[in-house]
Design a protein around this motif. Structure first.
Motif, PDB file in Angstrom:
ATOM      1  N   LEU A  53      12.907   8.590  -5.218  1.00  0.00           N
ATOM      2  CA  LEU A  53      13.208   9.723  -6.101  1.00  0.00           C
ATOM      3  C   LEU A  53      13.877  10.854  -5.326  1.00  0.00           C
ATOM      4  O   LEU A  53      14.844  11.462  -5.805  1.00  0.00           O
ATOM      5  N   ASN A  54      13.365  11.141  -4.134  1.00  0.00           N
ATOM      6  CA  ASN A  54      13.974  12.170  -3.293  1.00  0.00           C
ATOM      7  C   ASN A  54      15.402  11.796  -2.920  1.00  0.00           C
ATOM      8  O   ASN A  54      16.300  12.645  -2.918  1.00  0.00           O
ATOM      9  N   GLU A  55      15.618  10.526  -2.606  1.00  0.00           N
ATOM     10  CA  GLU A  55      16.959  10.074  -2.259  1.00  0.00           C
ATOM     11  C   GLU A  55      17.910  10.219  -3.450  1.00  0.00           C
ATOM     12  O   GLU A  55      19.041  10.687  -3.301  1.00  0.00           O
ATOM     13  N   ASP A  56      17.437   9.832  -4.633  1.00  0.00           N
ATOM     14  CA  ASP A  56      18.271   9.958  -5.837  1.00  0.00           C
ATOM     15  C   ASP A  56      18.600  11.420  -6.127  1.00  0.00           C
ATOM     16  O   ASP A  56      19.732  11.748  -6.497  1.00  0.00           O
ATOM     17  N   ALA A  57      17.617  12.310  -5.960  1.00  0.00           N
ATOM     18  CA  ALA A  57      17.861  13.738  -6.190  1.00  0.00           C
ATOM     19  C   ALA A  57      18.860  14.286  -5.176  1.00  0.00           C
ATOM     20  O   ALA A  57      19.755  15.067  -5.530  1.00  0.00           O
ATOM     21  N   ARG A  66       0.796  -1.226   0.000  1.00  0.00           N
ATOM     22  CA  ARG A  66       0.000   0.000   0.000  1.00  0.00           C
ATOM     23  C   ARG A  66       0.830   1.278   0.000  1.00  0.00           C
ATOM     24  O   ARG A  66       0.365   2.313  -0.414  1.00  0.00           O
ATOM     25  N   LEU A  67       2.071   1.192   0.459  1.00  0.00           N
ATOM     26  CA  LEU A  67       2.920   2.380   0.514  1.00  0.00           C
ATOM     27  C   LEU A  67       3.906   2.445  -0.653  1.00  0.00           C
ATOM     28  O   LEU A  67       4.896   3.162  -0.598  1.00  0.00           O
ATOM     29  N   ALA A  68       3.609   1.700  -1.713  1.00  0.00           N
ATOM     30  CA  ALA A  68       4.524   1.643  -2.861  1.00  0.00           C
ATOM     31  C   ALA A  68       4.722   3.025  -3.492  1.00  0.00           C
ATOM     32  O   ALA A  68       5.832   3.395  -3.866  1.00  0.00           O
ATOM     33  N   GLY A  69       3.678   3.800  -3.601  1.00  0.00           N
ATOM     34  CA  GLY A  69       3.793   5.149  -4.174  1.00  0.00           C
ATOM     35  C   GLY A  69       4.680   6.046  -3.333  1.00  0.00           C
ATOM     36  O   GLY A  69       5.535   6.778  -3.857  1.00  0.00           O
ATOM     37  N   LEU A  70       4.487   5.978  -2.032  1.00  0.00           N
ATOM     38  CA  LEU A  70       5.330   6.768  -1.123  1.00  0.00           C
ATOM     39  C   LEU A  70       6.781   6.305  -1.189  1.00  0.00           C
ATOM     40  O   LEU A  70       7.701   7.130  -1.189  1.00  0.00           O
ATOM     41  N   LEU A  71       6.985   5.001  -1.297  1.00  0.00           N
ATOM     42  CA  LEU A  71       8.343   4.469  -1.404  1.00  0.00           C
ATOM     43  C   LEU A  71       9.009   4.957  -2.693  1.00  0.00           C
ATOM     44  O   LEU A  71      10.175   5.352  -2.684  1.00  0.00           O
ATOM     45  N   ALA A 110      14.800   7.867   5.510  1.00  0.00           N
ATOM     46  CA  ALA A 110      13.361   7.797   5.268  1.00  0.00           C
ATOM     47  C   ALA A 110      13.023   6.669   4.294  1.00  0.00           C
ATOM     48  O   ALA A 110      12.024   5.961   4.471  1.00  0.00           O
ATOM     49  N   THR A 111      13.847   6.481   3.293  1.00  0.00           N
ATOM     50  CA  THR A 111      13.614   5.420   2.313  1.00  0.00           C
ATOM     51  C   THR A 111      13.830   4.045   2.938  1.00  0.00           C
ATOM     52  O   THR A 111      13.061   3.114   2.684  1.00  0.00           O
ATOM     53  N   ALA A 112      14.860   3.915   3.744  1.00  0.00           N
ATOM     54  CA  ALA A 112      15.200   2.616   4.332  1.00  0.00           C
ATOM     55  C   ALA A 112      14.062   2.076   5.195  1.00  0.00           C
ATOM     56  O   ALA A 112      13.781   0.872   5.169  1.00  0.00           O
ATOM     57  N   GLY A 113      13.410   2.950   5.955  1.00  0.00           N
ATOM     58  CA  GLY A 113      12.295   2.504   6.790  1.00  0.00           C
ATOM     59  C   GLY A 113      11.172   1.908   5.959  1.00  0.00           C
ATOM     60  O   GLY A 113      10.613   0.849   6.296  1.00  0.00           O
ATOM     61  N   LEU A 114      10.842   2.575   4.850  1.00  0.00           N
ATOM     62  CA  LEU A 114       9.783   2.053   3.980  1.00  0.00           C
ATOM     63  C   LEU A 114      10.225   0.783   3.258  1.00  0.00           C
ATOM     64  O   LEU A 114       9.413  -0.119   3.028  1.00  0.00           O
TER      65      LEU A 114
END
Length: 141
Positions: A16-20, A6-11, A100-104
């Motif tokens: 994307l934020n991490e890559d930027a 369900r959180l795939a979009g947020l992930l 933030a990404t790692a938690g998701l």
């Protein structure tokens, strides 16, 4: 059929934020290296300069050149320090984005494990049902 995370979009957004953030950090690191290289190059040329004056005019020219070199070195030191601070700030921003990404990602892994376990349990239940149904019919020819 497996249930979607369900959180795939947020992930995806967090990735994307991490890559930027990583791209901005990389750019700042390159700018920092370039500023440090320019400063080090100028320091090297200032130290290696020939200081044996032939006349009063050449002595004045050397003094003027040294004076401008000192001013330029001060500017390059300031630019290097600014670039270093920018790199540090952007590295911290990337670290926050990565956290933030790692938690998701961990949540997604757990979801995938639970989904796989549920699918295996359903398959096993179906096989058990087939075995019981087949056993009740007796031997097959």
């Amino acid at each position: 059929m497996s249930a979607p995370f369900r959180l795939a979009g947020l992930l995806r957004l967090r990735r994307l934020n991490e890559d930027a953030a990583a791209a901005r950090w990389g750019s700042a690191a390159a700018e920092h290296r370039a500023a440090r290289s320019r400063r080090d190059d100028l320091y090297g040329r200032a130290v290696a300069g020939d200081t044996t004056p032939d006349s009063v005019a050449s002595l004045r020219a050397i003094a003027a050149a040294r004076s401008s070199t000192v001013a330029l070195l001060a500017e390059l030191d300031a630019a290097t320090m600014t670039a270093e601070q920018a790199e540090r700030d952007l590295r911290d921003a990337w670290t926050a984005a990565r956290t933030a990404t790692a938690g998701l990602e961990k949540l997604e892994e757990r979801h995938d494990e639970r989904t796989a376990h549920a699918e295996l349990a359903a398959d096993q239940a179906a096989l058990d049902e087939l075995a019981v149904t087949r056993h009740g019919r007796g031997p097959t020819p």
